[in-house]
Write an enzyme that holds these catalytic residues in place. Structure first.
Site, PDB file in Angstrom:
ATOM      1  N   GLU A 189       0.842  -1.204   0.000  1.00 56.25           N
ATOM      2  CA  GLU A 189       0.000   0.000   0.000  1.00 56.25           C
ATOM      3  C   GLU A 189       0.880   1.257   0.000  1.00 56.25           C
ATOM      4  OE1 GLU A 189      -3.908  -0.297   1.976  1.00 56.25           O
ATOM      5  OE2 GLU A 189      -3.415   1.587   2.950  1.00 56.25           O
ATOM      6  N   HIS A 243       5.414 -27.295  -0.846  1.00 53.12           N
ATOM      7  CA  HIS A 243       4.573 -28.222  -1.604  1.00 53.12           C
ATOM      8  C   HIS A 243       3.457 -27.482  -2.323  1.00 53.12           C
ATOM      9  CE1 HIS A 243       6.487 -31.765   0.299  1.00 53.12           C
ATOM     10  NE2 HIS A 243       6.723 -30.859   1.247  1.00 53.12           N
ATOM     11  N   LYS A 291     -13.587   3.446  -2.236  1.00 54.50           N
ATOM     12  CA  LYS A 291     -14.368   3.862  -1.067  1.00 54.50           C
ATOM     13  C   LYS A 291     -15.495   4.800  -1.495  1.00 54.50           C
ATOM     14  CE  LYS A 291     -10.976   3.932   2.698  1.00 54.50           C
ATOM     15  NZ  LYS A 291     -10.280   4.780   3.652  1.00 54.50           N
TER      16      LYS A 291
HETATM   17  O1  PA5 Z   1      -2.724   2.337   5.930  1.00 55.32           O
HETATM   18  C1  PA5 Z   1      -3.801   2.883   5.852  1.00 55.32           C
HETATM   19  O2  PA5 Z   1      -3.945   4.110   5.973  1.00 55.32           O
HETATM   20  C2  PA5 Z   1      -5.055   2.067   5.614  1.00 55.32           C
HETATM   21  O3  PA5 Z   1      -4.772   0.733   5.387  1.00 55.32           O
HETATM   22  C3  PA5 Z   1      -5.969   2.186   6.823  1.00 55.32           C
HETATM   23  O4  PA5 Z   1      -5.353   1.633   7.951  1.00 55.32           O
HETATM   24  C4  PA5 Z   1      -7.326   1.502   6.573  1.00 55.32           C
HETATM   25  O5  PA5 Z   1      -7.912   1.988   5.386  1.00 55.32           O
HETATM   26  C5  PA5 Z   1      -8.265   1.751   7.734  1.00 55.32           C
HETATM   27  O6  PA5 Z   1      -8.409   3.128   7.951  1.00 55.32           O
HETATM   28  P1  PA5 Z   1      -9.023   3.682   9.286  1.00 55.32           P
HETATM   29  O7  PA5 Z   1      -8.119   3.349  10.406  1.00 55.32           O
HETATM   30  O8  PA5 Z   1      -9.156   5.156   9.074  1.00 55.32           O
HETATM   31  O9  PA5 Z   1     -10.351   3.017   9.448  1.00 55.32           O
END
Ligand code: PA5
Length: 468
Positions: free
Chosen positions: A293, A322, A436
């Site tokens: 990410e 495996h 989103k």
């Molecule tokens: O790394 C990030 O910013 C995302 O993976 C968030 O952790 C995830 O989208 C969850 O967001 P939030 O903590 O605002 O619910």
């Protein structure tokens, strides 16, 4: 007091003189990037010193640690279940910490103060089963969302809080919920204040996937018996080295550069984390999110299209020998393998000398399972190396809190430095936003009319194509 052992990094098998020209790194590659490495350390260091990046300072925030410990102590013995509602960076760390300290599942340490359940999906089947089986009087709910508005977490929260209120009454229900969120803004913050939930802050300068050492990970971990003091000590013990400008003394910097070069110069755009430990396996999924990410980006800092990032996949040793090893050995030459292995195992299990005359059992009798496990990792490493498949090893002294704390901090610095090498912003996630917004539009949230129009156009186009 004995000094704690540190994680080691063996990258011999990433070298071109070991795995073959065109498959691994040369001294010239590394030398050419020393100035970039120094600049990366300076840039990240400056952001840390200005207070823009908070993750390196977390192990030294004694007040935050003490607050979590106090709360966890007060809850001890009251609950059988700790139910985490969160997703992504707000869920993966808790799961990894619990598995390393108490696991691996399904077999657990005999004495854990409470069992962790992480609901990081909105599959109705899992939430339905959870509510069927959890005892509401013995369940502490942690709703964890930094933004305080993530659809998945907020929908789970509405369902679970309603369930709790109906089962135990409104007053008790509010006492059975703790919220972890931004300290200044967001709907969850306001709801938590108005309902009187216990409230914990995620520092604004710590992003979601870098937040495991805030109450996001610490609170659930402490409630299920993870030694968060040791975890923080482990994390703190590597910070100084992670800020050094020389590749030779900074594991995070060196490994970031290695992965970057292998990806961009030698086409190794997949990093397979081959984890020889069931207890550490969930940590590989935490790492996968952090790496992918952060680094998967369409544009660099100058807004040029780069479509960069290295895919991270997780494999479990020896199980996936495996399953995945065939592909890693003979498939496309687009992978670098990062082995995770653990030096010391608390169990030493001897294989009994039964059926000594049979070929398949005779040689095993009298050896230990530990020897077999180590031998299989070594054999896999050697086989990959001989096949010209670059691989490196992170060696954990033990699968315990101190080591996992080290690893988490090393991985966060490594990711930050890799972002500098790719020249992208490793701390945002614009690609997640569109999905989103479209979900909000589909479910009728106000203010998403443009997205609703896009959805209608897409449906029309798809229906027309299907008719042909
Ligand atoms: O790394 C990030 O910013 C995302 O993976 C968030 O952790 C995830 O989208 C969850 O967001 P939030 O903590 O605002 O619910």
């Amino acid at each position: 007091m004995k000094a704690a052992k540190m994680i080691r990094y063996d990258w011999t098998n990433l070298r071109a003189d070991v795995v073959g020209s065109g498959q691994g790194l040369t001294p010239a590659d590394l030398d050419a990037h020393r100035p970039a490495a120094r600049a990366a350390v300076e840039r990240i260091g400056a952001r840390v010193d200005r207070g823009e990046l908070g993750f390196p300072g977390l192990p030294f925030d004694k007040a935050a640690l003490a607050e979590v410990e106090r709360y966890a102590r007060a809850q001890r013995g009251r609950y059988h279940w700790v139910l985490v509602l969160g997703i992504g960076g707000s869920a993966l760390g808790a799961f990894a910490l619990d598995a390393a300290a108490n696991g691996p599942r399904p077999f657990r340490k005999k004495k854990v103060p409470a069992e962790l359940v992480v609901l990081d999906n909105v599959d109705p089947l899992i939430l339905g089963r959870a509510l069927d089986q959890l005892d509401p009087r013995r369940t502490l709910v942690l709703v964890i969302t930094k933004s305080g508005s993530t659809a998945e977490t907020m929908s789970q929260f509405l369902i679970v809080y309603d369930w709790l209120r109906k089962k135990v009454g409104a007053k008790k229900a509010a006492r059975q919920v703790a919220a972890v969120t931004d300290p200044k803004k967001g709907d969850l913050l306001e709801i938590a204040r108005s309902e009187g939930f216990a409230l914990f802050a995620v520092p604004p300068n710590v992003g979601g996937r870098f937040s495991v050492l805030t109450p996001v990970g610490l609170l659930p971990a402490a409630l299920v018996g993870v030694n968060i003091r040791q975890l923080m000590a482990g994390a703190g013990s590597v910070v100084e080295d992670c800020r050094k400008p020389e590749l030779e003394s900074n594991l995070a910097l060196a490994s970031a550069l290695h992965q970057f070069l292998l990806d961009t110069r030698y086409g190794k755009n997949i990093q397979a984390v081959y984890c020889y430990s069931n207890a550490l396996y969930p940590l590989a999924f935490w790492y996968r999110q952090l790496w992918t990410e952060s680094l998967g980006k369409q544009r660099d800092r100058k807004q040029r299209e780069v479509f960069c990032g290295q895919t991270c996949v997780a494999a479990l040793g020896v199980t996936d020998q495996h399953s995945q090893s065939q592909l890693y050995m003979e498939g496309p030459r687009n992978k670098v393998i990062t082995f995770w292995e653990v030096e010391r195992n608390p169990y030493a299990i001897r294989i009994p000398r039964l059926f000594p005359k049979r070929d398949s059992t005779g040689y095993l009798g009298g050896r230990t399972l530990n020897e077999l496990f180590r031998a299989e990792k070594f054999a896999t490493e050697l086989a990959f190396t001989e096949a010209g498949r670059p691989n490196c090893s992170l060696v954990f002294p033990l699968a315990d809190e101190h080591a996992i704390g080290q690893m988490m901090m090393l991985a966060e610095f490594q990711t930050a430095y890799a972002g500098e090498f790719y020249d992208i912003n490793a701390f945002d996630q614009p690609g997640v936003e569109l999905g989103k917004q479209l979900t909000y539009a589909l479910l009728g949230r106000a203010g998403f009319d443009a997205e609703r129009a896009r959805i209608a156009a897409y449906r029309k186009q798809k229906a027309a194509l299907l008719k042909r």
